[in-house]
Design a protein around this motif. Structure first.
Motif, PDB file in Angstrom:
ATOM      1  N   ASN A 208      -0.897  19.423  34.311  1.00 55.04           N
ATOM      2  CA  ASN A 208      -1.802  18.736  35.244  1.00 55.04           C
ATOM      3  C   ASN A 208      -1.201  17.414  35.690  1.00 55.04           C
ATOM      4  OD1 ASN A 208      -3.740  20.759  35.005  1.00 55.04           O
ATOM      5  ND2 ASN A 208      -4.810  19.727  33.332  1.00 55.04           N
ATOM      6  N   LEU A 209      -1.494  17.048  36.934  1.00 54.15           N
ATOM      7  CA  LEU A 209      -1.065  15.763  37.493  1.00 54.15           C
ATOM      8  C   LEU A 209      -2.288  14.870  37.640  1.00 54.15           C
ATOM      9  CD1 LEU A 209       1.260  14.102  38.890  1.00 54.15           C
ATOM     10  CD2 LEU A 209       0.461  15.088  41.049  1.00 54.15           C
ATOM     11  N   TRP A 210      -2.194  13.665  37.095  1.00 55.09           N
ATOM     12  CA  TRP A 210      -3.312  12.703  37.115  1.00 55.09           C
ATOM     13  C   TRP A 210      -2.909  11.453  37.896  1.00 55.09           C
ATOM     14  CZ3 TRP A 210      -7.819  13.725  34.212  1.00 55.09           C
ATOM     15  CH2 TRP A 210      -7.730  14.731  33.239  1.00 55.09           C
ATOM     16  N   THR A 215     -10.281   9.367  36.707  1.00 56.62           N
ATOM     17  CA  THR A 215     -10.456  10.075  35.436  1.00 56.62           C
ATOM     18  C   THR A 215     -11.168  11.417  35.592  1.00 56.62           C
ATOM     19  OG1 THR A 215     -12.543   8.910  35.061  1.00 56.62           O
ATOM     20  CG2 THR A 215     -10.547   7.929  34.116  1.00 56.62           C
ATOM     21  N   ASN A 216     -11.889  11.612  36.702  1.00 55.60           N
ATOM     22  CA  ASN A 216     -12.715  12.820  36.811  1.00 55.60           C
ATOM     23  C   ASN A 216     -12.041  13.945  37.590  1.00 55.60           C
ATOM     24  OD1 ASN A 216     -12.777  11.672  39.308  1.00 55.60           O
ATOM     25  ND2 ASN A 216     -15.006  11.724  39.567  1.00 55.60           N
ATOM     26  N   ARG A 217     -10.762  13.768  37.924  1.00 59.42           N
ATOM     27  CA  ARG A 217     -10.092  14.806  38.701  1.00 59.42           C
ATOM     28  C   ARG A 217      -8.593  14.808  38.403  1.00 59.42           C
ATOM     29  NH1 ARG A 217     -11.386  13.156  43.461  1.00 59.42           N
ATOM     30  NH2 ARG A 217      -9.379  12.302  44.136  1.00 59.42           N
ATOM     31  N   SER A 218      -8.060  15.990  38.162  1.00 58.18           N
ATOM     32  CA  SER A 218      -6.602  16.139  38.040  1.00 58.18           C
ATOM     33  C   SER A 218      -6.191  17.369  38.830  1.00 58.18           C
ATOM     34  CB  SER A 218      -6.183  16.289  36.572  1.00 58.18           C
ATOM     35  OG  SER A 218      -6.675  17.503  36.040  1.00 58.18           O
ATOM     36  N   PHE A 219      -4.910  17.440  39.175  1.00 58.84           N
ATOM     37  CA  PHE A 219      -4.410  18.569  39.964  1.00 58.84           C
ATOM     38  C   PHE A 219      -3.538  19.446  39.074  1.00 58.84           C
ATOM     39  CE2 PHE A 219      -5.220  15.154  42.972  1.00 58.84           C
ATOM     40  CZ  PHE A 219      -5.997  15.807  43.925  1.00 58.84           C
ATOM     41  N   ASN A 220      -3.827  20.728  39.072  1.00 58.12           N
ATOM     42  CA  ASN A 220      -3.030  21.664  38.298  1.00 58.12           C
ATOM     43  C   ASN A 220      -1.747  21.976  39.077  1.00 58.12           C
ATOM     44  OD1 ASN A 220      -3.067  25.125  37.568  1.00 58.12           O
ATOM     45  ND2 ASN A 220      -2.424  23.516  36.187  1.00 58.12           N
ATOM     46  N   ILE A 221      -0.595  21.608  38.524  1.00 59.70           N
ATOM     47  CA  ILE A 221       0.658  21.804  39.263  1.00 59.70           C
ATOM     48  C   ILE A 221       1.505  22.952  38.699  1.00 59.70           C
ATOM     49  CG2 ILE A 221       0.862  19.510  40.302  1.00 59.70           C
ATOM     50  CD1 ILE A 221       2.614  18.640  37.976  1.00 59.70           C
ATOM     51  N   VAL A 222       1.239  23.357  37.458  1.00 58.29           N
ATOM     52  CA  VAL A 222       1.892  24.547  36.904  1.00 58.29           C
ATOM     53  C   VAL A 222       0.857  25.326  36.095  1.00 58.29           C
ATOM     54  CG1 VAL A 222       3.618  25.416  35.266  1.00 58.29           C
ATOM     55  CG2 VAL A 222       4.202  23.526  36.774  1.00 58.29           C
ATOM     56  N   ASP A 223       0.825  26.639  36.310  1.00 52.06           N
ATOM     57  CA  ASP A 223      -0.086  27.503  35.555  1.00 52.06           C
ATOM     58  C   ASP A 223       0.652  28.803  35.262  1.00 52.06           C
ATOM     59  OD1 ASP A 223      -2.059  29.034  34.466  1.00 52.06           O
ATOM     60  OD2 ASP A 223      -3.566  28.600  35.990  1.00 52.06           O
TER      61      ASP A 223
END
Length: 454
Positions: A208-210, A215-223
């Motif tokens: 995840n990228l923060w 604090t209430n949102r992060s972006f999933n960059i690898v799954d």
């Protein structure tokens, strides 16, 4: 560049850096409480602060002493600056899982003002801490008494201007942000980006990228989670941002591969830009091959040209421009290859050793068993084995190189493979970013060594 296959010789030349004892922190007790075991070690960007985290969720910060006229030789010593409880044990009622308070990683942010900031994480929650000093307090309030109680408004007969009075230095650690509920699996890595505004966190299957302010949102960059978990063949073991290019990061896997990703190519970096893997030698394949090839740590060099990976038996240095094989391979404890069966039975084969670069990228360091740690000089190809032990903990005592006997005949001062203590292991090490000062975590003790100065 030629491949250097460095055999596991434990010798030392005459021109090597001579290390001498500086300090040891922690209790001497034979009975070590689980909560006191050090789980991470990290210098800040200047090297003046050194943070450790332990299995009890505590963070201890040491500050380097400045040289004074009354203590001319005190420069270099680290003393406790601040201690605080970063994480508490929690319970996930939905999954009936206990979440340990153990600190998995600490990462400093570059200093922007008088305060210091660091990120610390346990298995699920990342926290941003502010460490600040206070040596003055305000006095002379209008609506408060000197002891802090509120005054009745009608008793205020004059307007006072509050003044700042000196007080004893107080170091405060306060949580500024809590980044939670973004990881289903255990967090194994955090890495601050070179833009100093974002950071990544990685667990077994996702990265995840923060943003440090959100604090209430992060972006999933690898799954890498498959639709059917029965098809799972590998997990993410470590991840790190490039030290200079804010769009580039790498992550390593339990299959011994490293993927370099570029965030400019797509929002979800499931398609890597580069794939680093060393072809396996079929003649050396065994039941344990997959386990010992799992990468436990990955670190970019300060220059950003190379990266280093640590697997169970070796350290490899990769040139980012060459994906098909490492440019340097250093055997850390090749003598354990014949002991893999017993190491599998006592679970030591799953130990996750970390590695680190010195400030100029010319030497690398990693840990081993029996409280041994190893340094490898890349230019001269010299390697040395040293021991973190209280027996050599006299002030400025020079560390003697240790040797492990791999043949039948044991020489004086050598130690046999069978007499190595596998309960004493150096998993976490750190190197001062500008000087030859190293920090080595041995169970509940933190050893500090520095280069001998003539």
């Amino acid at each position: 560049m030629a491949v250097v296959a460095k055999a596991g010789g434990d010798g030392g030349g005459s021109n090597e850096v001579q290390w001498c004892f500086l300090q040891v922190k922690g209790a001497i007790d034979e009975d070590v409480a689980e909560a006191d075991i050090i789980s991470t070690v990290e210098f800040n960007y200047t090297g003046d602060l050194l943070a450790t985290g332990d299995k009890g969720g505590r963070v201890v910060i040491f500050q380097r002493e400045q040289e004074t006229k009354s203590r001319p030789l005190s420069r270099g010593e680290y003393n406790v600056y601040s201690t605080f409880q970063s994480h508490e044990p929690e319970f996930d009622y939905l999954k009936s899982l206990e979440i340990e308070e153990k600190i998995n990683k600490i990462r400093w942010l570059p200093q922007q003002n008088a305060a210091h900031f660091l990120l610390s994480t346990n298995d699920k929650t990342i926290k941003l801490w502010k460490i600040s000093e206070r040596d003055k307090r305000a006095e002379g309030y209008n609506l408060k008494d000197e002891d802090g109680r509120l005054r009745e408004p009608f008793r205020v007969t004059e307007l006072r201007v509050p003044t700042l009075k000196p007080m004893d230095l107080m170091v405060e650690a306060s949580p500024r942000r809590t980044f939670a509920n973004a990881h289903t699996y255990h967090i194994n890595s955090i890495s601050v980006n070179s833009d100093y505004a974002t950071y990544l966190s990685a667990d077994d299957l996702r990265i995840n990228l923060w943003h440090l302010e959100v604090t209430n949102r992060s972006f999933n960059i690898v799954d890498i989670k498959p639709a059917n978990m029965e098809e799972l063949t590998e997990v993410i073991t470590a991840a790190e941002f490039h030290p200079h290019h804010c769009n580039v990061f790498v992550y390593s896997s339990s299959k011994g591969t490293i993927r370099l990703c570029d965030m400019r190519s797509s929002a979800l970096c499931d398609q890597h830009s580069k794939f680093f893997e060393e072809p396996e030698d079929p003649s050396s394949r065994s039941f344990f091959s997959e386990i010992i090839s799992s990468i436990s740590d990955v670190k970019f060099s300060h220059s950003g040209r190379y990266m280093m990976t640590r697997d169970y038996l070796s350290v490899k240095v990769w040139d980012l421009n060459m994906e098909n094989r490492p440019v340097e391979t250093y055997q850390v404890h090749e003598y354990l290859r014949s002991k893999l069966c017993s190491l599998y039975e006592n679970d030591c084969i799953f130990d996750k050793f970390e590695c680190c670069w010195n400030g100029t990228d010319s030497t690398i360091m990693t840990g081993s068993y029996n409280n041994f740690f190893r340094t490898f000089e890349r230019e001269t190809h010299r390697d040395i084995t040293l021991e973190a032990s209280r027996e050599s903990s006299k002030p400025r005592a020079i560390l003697k190189p240790r040797k492990v006997c791999t043949t039948g005949k044991r020489k004086k001062d050598e130690i046999t493979v069978d007499s190595l203590d596998f309960n004493k292991k150096i998993l976490h090490t750190a190197w001062h970013p500008m000087e030859n000062i190293i920090a080595v975590a041995a169970t509940n003790n933190l050893y500090l060594f520095q280069e001998k100065v003539n």
